[in-house]
Structure formats: structure tokens, C-alpha cells
Design a protein around this motif. Structure first.
Motif, PDB file in Angstrom:
ATOM      1  N   ARG A   1       1.036  -1.269  -0.102  1.00 34.07           N
ATOM      2  CA  ARG A   1      -0.175   0.052   0.058  1.00 34.07           C
ATOM      3  C   ARG A   1       0.753   1.345   0.075  1.00 34.07           C
ATOM      4  NH1 ARG A   1      -3.882  -3.165   3.501  1.00 34.07           N
ATOM      5  NH2 ARG A   1      -5.554  -3.371   2.285  1.00 34.07           N
ATOM      6  N   ALA A   2       2.045   1.221   0.802  1.00 28.89           N
ATOM      7  CA  ALA A   2       3.001   2.481   0.977  1.00 28.89           C
ATOM      8  C   ALA A   2       3.487   2.630  -0.708  1.00 28.89           C
ATOM      9  CB  ALA A   2       3.973   2.188   1.827  1.00 28.89           C
ATOM     10  N   HIS A   3       3.807   1.511  -1.490  1.00 32.40           N
ATOM     11  CA  HIS A   3       4.274   2.051  -2.917  1.00 32.40           C
ATOM     12  C   HIS A   3       3.094   2.011  -3.849  1.00 32.40           C
ATOM     13  CE1 HIS A   3       7.745   0.601  -0.617  1.00 32.40           C
ATOM     14  NE2 HIS A   3       8.470   1.224  -1.663  1.00 32.40           N
ATOM     15  N   GLY A   4       1.677   2.205  -3.248  1.00 30.41           N
ATOM     16  CA  GLY A   4       0.841   2.850  -4.305  1.00 30.41           C
ATOM     17  C   GLY A   4       0.078   1.525  -5.013  1.00 30.41           C
ATOM     18  N   TYR A   5       0.021   0.302  -4.609  1.00 29.16           N
ATOM     19  CA  TYR A   5      -0.576  -0.855  -5.024  1.00 29.16           C
ATOM     20  C   TYR A   5      -1.901  -1.017  -4.365  1.00 29.16           C
ATOM     21  CZ  TYR A   5       3.908  -2.043  -7.204  1.00 29.16           C
ATOM     22  OH  TYR A   5       4.890  -2.001  -7.992  1.00 29.16           O
ATOM     23  N   GLU A   6      -2.907  -1.549  -5.108  1.00 21.90           N
ATOM     24  CA  GLU A   6      -4.303  -1.788  -4.815  1.00 21.90           C
ATOM     25  C   GLU A   6      -4.160  -3.215  -4.361  1.00 21.90           C
ATOM     26  OE1 GLU A   6      -8.744  -2.188  -6.238  1.00 21.90           O
ATOM     27  OE2 GLU A   6      -7.371  -1.202  -7.577  1.00 21.90           O
ATOM     28  N   LEU A   7      -4.815  -3.811  -3.212  1.00 25.50           N
ATOM     29  CA  LEU A   7      -4.731  -5.349  -2.822  1.00 25.50           C
ATOM     30  C   LEU A   7      -6.063  -5.788  -3.056  1.00 25.50           C
ATOM     31  CD1 LEU A   7      -2.832  -4.943   0.533  1.00 25.50           C
ATOM     32  CD2 LEU A   7      -1.767  -5.557  -1.770  1.00 25.50           C
ATOM     33  N   ILE A   8      -6.126  -6.690  -4.111  1.00 29.75           N
ATOM     34  CA  ILE A   8      -7.276  -7.509  -4.295  1.00 29.75           C
ATOM     35  C   ILE A   8      -7.509  -8.975  -3.370  1.00 29.75           C
ATOM     36  CG2 ILE A   8      -8.620  -8.615  -6.157  1.00 29.75           C
ATOM     37  CD1 ILE A   8      -8.055  -5.631  -6.466  1.00 29.75           C
ATOM     38  N   ASN A   9      -8.270  -9.014  -2.509  1.00 26.80           N
ATOM     39  CA  ASN A   9      -8.548 -10.105  -1.586  1.00 26.80           C
ATOM     40  C   ASN A   9      -8.579 -11.248  -2.104  1.00 26.80           C
ATOM     41  OD1 ASN A   9      -8.025  -8.444   0.698  1.00 26.80           O
ATOM     42  ND2 ASN A   9     -10.061  -7.555   0.446  1.00 26.80           N
ATOM     43  N   VAL A  10      -8.034 -12.251  -1.824  1.00 20.96           N
ATOM     44  CA  VAL A  10      -8.503 -13.694  -2.216  1.00 20.96           C
ATOM     45  C   VAL A  10      -8.658 -14.565  -0.763  1.00 20.96           C
ATOM     46  CG1 VAL A  10      -7.432 -15.840  -3.227  1.00 20.96           C
ATOM     47  CG2 VAL A  10      -6.947 -13.702  -4.260  1.00 20.96           C
ATOM     48  N   PRO A  11     -10.057 -14.412  -0.493  1.00 18.21           N
ATOM     49  CA  PRO A  11     -10.393 -15.275   0.992  1.00 18.21           C
ATOM     50  C   PRO A  11      -9.874 -16.748   0.981  1.00 18.21           C
ATOM     51  CG  PRO A  11     -12.211 -14.187  -0.318  1.00 18.21           C
ATOM     52  CD  PRO A  11     -11.200 -14.140  -1.146  1.00 18.21           C
ATOM     53  N   PRO A  12      -9.854 -17.306   2.081  1.00 16.94           N
ATOM     54  CA  PRO A  12      -9.481 -18.734   2.223  1.00 16.94           C
ATOM     55  C   PRO A  12     -10.654 -19.581   1.417  1.00 16.94           C
ATOM     56  CG  PRO A  12      -9.427 -17.715   4.365  1.00 16.94           C
ATOM     57  CD  PRO A  12     -10.000 -16.611   3.211  1.00 16.94           C
ATOM     58  N   GLY A  13     -10.278 -20.871   1.080  1.00 12.65           N
ATOM     59  CA  GLY A  13     -11.289 -21.609   0.382  1.00 12.65           C
ATOM     60  C   GLY A  13     -10.501 -22.595  -0.425  1.00 12.65           C
ATOM     61  N   GLU A  14     -11.205 -23.459  -1.162  1.00 14.38           N
ATOM     62  CA  GLU A  14     -10.734 -24.394  -2.094  1.00 14.38           C
ATOM     63  C   GLU A  14      -9.713 -23.685  -2.845  1.00 14.38           C
ATOM     64  OE1 GLU A  14     -10.936 -27.782  -1.759  1.00 14.38           O
ATOM     65  OE2 GLU A  14     -12.283 -27.538   0.076  1.00 14.38           O
ATOM     66  N   VAL A  15      -8.649 -24.726  -3.364  1.00 18.33           N
ATOM     67  CA  VAL A  15      -7.507 -23.964  -4.276  1.00 18.33           C
ATOM     68  C   VAL A  15      -8.228 -23.547  -5.582  1.00 18.33           C
ATOM     69  CG1 VAL A  15      -5.422 -24.723  -5.437  1.00 18.33           C
ATOM     70  CG2 VAL A  15      -5.518 -25.181  -3.245  1.00 18.33           C
ATOM     71  N   ALA A  16      -9.108 -24.450  -5.961  1.00 18.88           N
ATOM     72  CA  ALA A  16      -9.533 -24.158  -7.334  1.00 18.88           C
ATOM     73  C   ALA A  16     -10.403 -23.111  -7.564  1.00 18.88           C
ATOM     74  CB  ALA A  16     -10.356 -25.582  -8.057  1.00 18.88           C
ATOM     75  N   HIS A  17     -11.243 -22.669  -6.236  1.00 20.95           N
ATOM     76  CA  HIS A  17     -12.153 -21.495  -6.062  1.00 20.95           C
ATOM     77  C   HIS A  17     -11.352 -20.288  -6.156  1.00 20.95           C
ATOM     78  CE1 HIS A  17     -15.467 -19.232  -5.078  1.00 20.95           C
ATOM     79  NE2 HIS A  17     -14.927 -18.618  -4.342  1.00 20.95           N
ATOM     80  N   ARG A  18     -10.237 -20.370  -5.347  1.00 15.23           N
ATOM     81  CA  ARG A  18      -9.244 -19.330  -5.298  1.00 15.23           C
ATOM     82  C   ARG A  18      -8.584 -18.852  -6.452  1.00 15.23           C
ATOM     83  NH1 ARG A  18      -5.616 -20.250  -0.062  1.00 15.23           N
ATOM     84  NH2 ARG A  18      -6.285 -18.133   0.713  1.00 15.23           N
TER      85      ARG A  18
END
Length: 196
Positions: free
Chosen positions: A165-182
């Protein structure tokens, strides 16, 4: 095209997406799933540097003064090799920003080489500004390269978030779950951005 999202005026420039997060959150499994779906995946350099150094007899290479420099050197070479191969979309298991987070977690100053590489990837928009933050799955499986408690892994993950965040990036959340779903969550984002 929006250079702020890693796509400059040259439409043939690769789109490079980063997976980041706490150790043991499942990035490597997701990366393997995406590779199986046909994406070009660039493996995590730190793990390979540790394995290489341990084969040389250095059982705790993270204590070596030049540890982060070895990582950023491998990251740079792998990025250049991927670019030479010419894939339009590349997925990176960590980036030099992660290496900076590692240095901070280890309470070490950024070396000149690390600082220069971070400056390069930020100023040249090497990676897409939207970075996938892979959330912890609730435990950490110890390995030869990963000797960290779950609590420390969470603290390490927070350092990653702060540095990106300090370097200007936007973080897109990948929640816990099955690998295929993530992996599908990430793939859907990439497809949507590519179509935009």
C-alpha cells in the motif's frame, strides 16, 4: 491504456500480476492451479534461493548479509526470461516488493540493490498495480524454507500489506477456500481486466 495498471502505451507489453500474502497462505498451490489452466507462472524466488543455499550447506541462508540481494537478482532474471518468452499474461508468486517486506520483517535495512530494484519496478510499472492478497488459511505447514509460527506469519503478512500500500498498489483480496475456487477468483479478475 492505463500505465498505472502496468500497461504502458505499448499494447504488446506483458501484463504481470503478483500474488502476495503471509507465508503458508496457499500462494504456491494457487499458482500451480493457474499454471495448470495454461497461465505462465513465475515461481517464488526466495524459496528457491533458500533451497539452493541449503544444498550448499547454509542451513539458515536468511541470516546471510546478501540474502535479499540474491532474491531480487533471481526475481529480475526470471522476469526478463518470462518477457523474452513473450507471454501476454504472467503471474508472479511474489515480487521485489515482497522482498522489501521480508527485509523489514527481518529488521534489516534495504540494501542498495534491493532499493534500486523496488524503485525500478515501481517507476517502470513493471507489475500491475492490482496485486492479489492471498489470505491465510488458518495454519502454517513447516518446511525447510518456512520455519515460522502461524502468529508470526500473520505479522509478516501485515508487513506485506503495509509495504504494498505504501508503494501505491491496490490489494485484491483472495479469501480462504478451495484452491480451485481461489484460482478461479483470480482468473475471473484477470479476464475482466483484460477485456476492459
Amino acid at each position: 491504456m492505463n500505465a498505472g495498471h502496468g500497461r504502458g502505451p505499448n499494447s504488446r507489453r506483458p501484463r504481470r500480476y503478483v500474488l502476495t500474502g503471509a507465508p503458508g497462505a496457499g500462494k504456491t498451490a494457487i499458482a500451480a492451479e493457474l499454471r495448470g489452466r495454461g497461465y505462465t507462472v513465475i515461481d517464488e524466488a526466495a524459496t528457491d534461493v533458500i533451497a539452493w543455499r541449503q544444498e550448499q550447506g547454509d542451513h539458515e541462508p536468511w541470516n546471510a548479509p546478501g540474502f535479499t540481494d540474491m532474491i531480487v537478482d533471481m526475481q529480475r532474471r526470471r522476469q526478463e526470461a518470462a518477457d523474452a518468452a513473450g507471454p501476454a499474461i504472467q503471474i508472479y508468486d511474489r515480487s521485489p516488493i515482497c522482498t522489501l517486506a521480508l527485509a523489514r520483517f527481518l529488521r534489516r535495512p534495504a540494501s542498495p540493490a534491493l532499493a534500486a530494484e523496488v524503485g525500478r519496478v515501481v517507476s517502470e510499472h513493471v507489475y500491475d498495480r492490482r496485486v492479489f492478497l492471498v489470505h491465510p488459511i488458518g495454519f502454517v505447514v513447516p518446511t525447510a524454507a518456512r520455519r515460522i509460527s502461524f502468529e508470526d506469519s500473520l505479522a509478516f503478512g501485515r508487513v506485506h500489506e503495509e509495504v504494498y500500500r505504501a508503494h501505491g498498489y491496490e490489494l485484491i483480496n483472495v479469501p480462504p477456500g478451495e484452491v480451485a475456487h481461489r484460482a478461479a477468483t483470480i482468473e475471473n479478475h484477470i479476464r475482466s481486466w483484460s477485456a476492459g
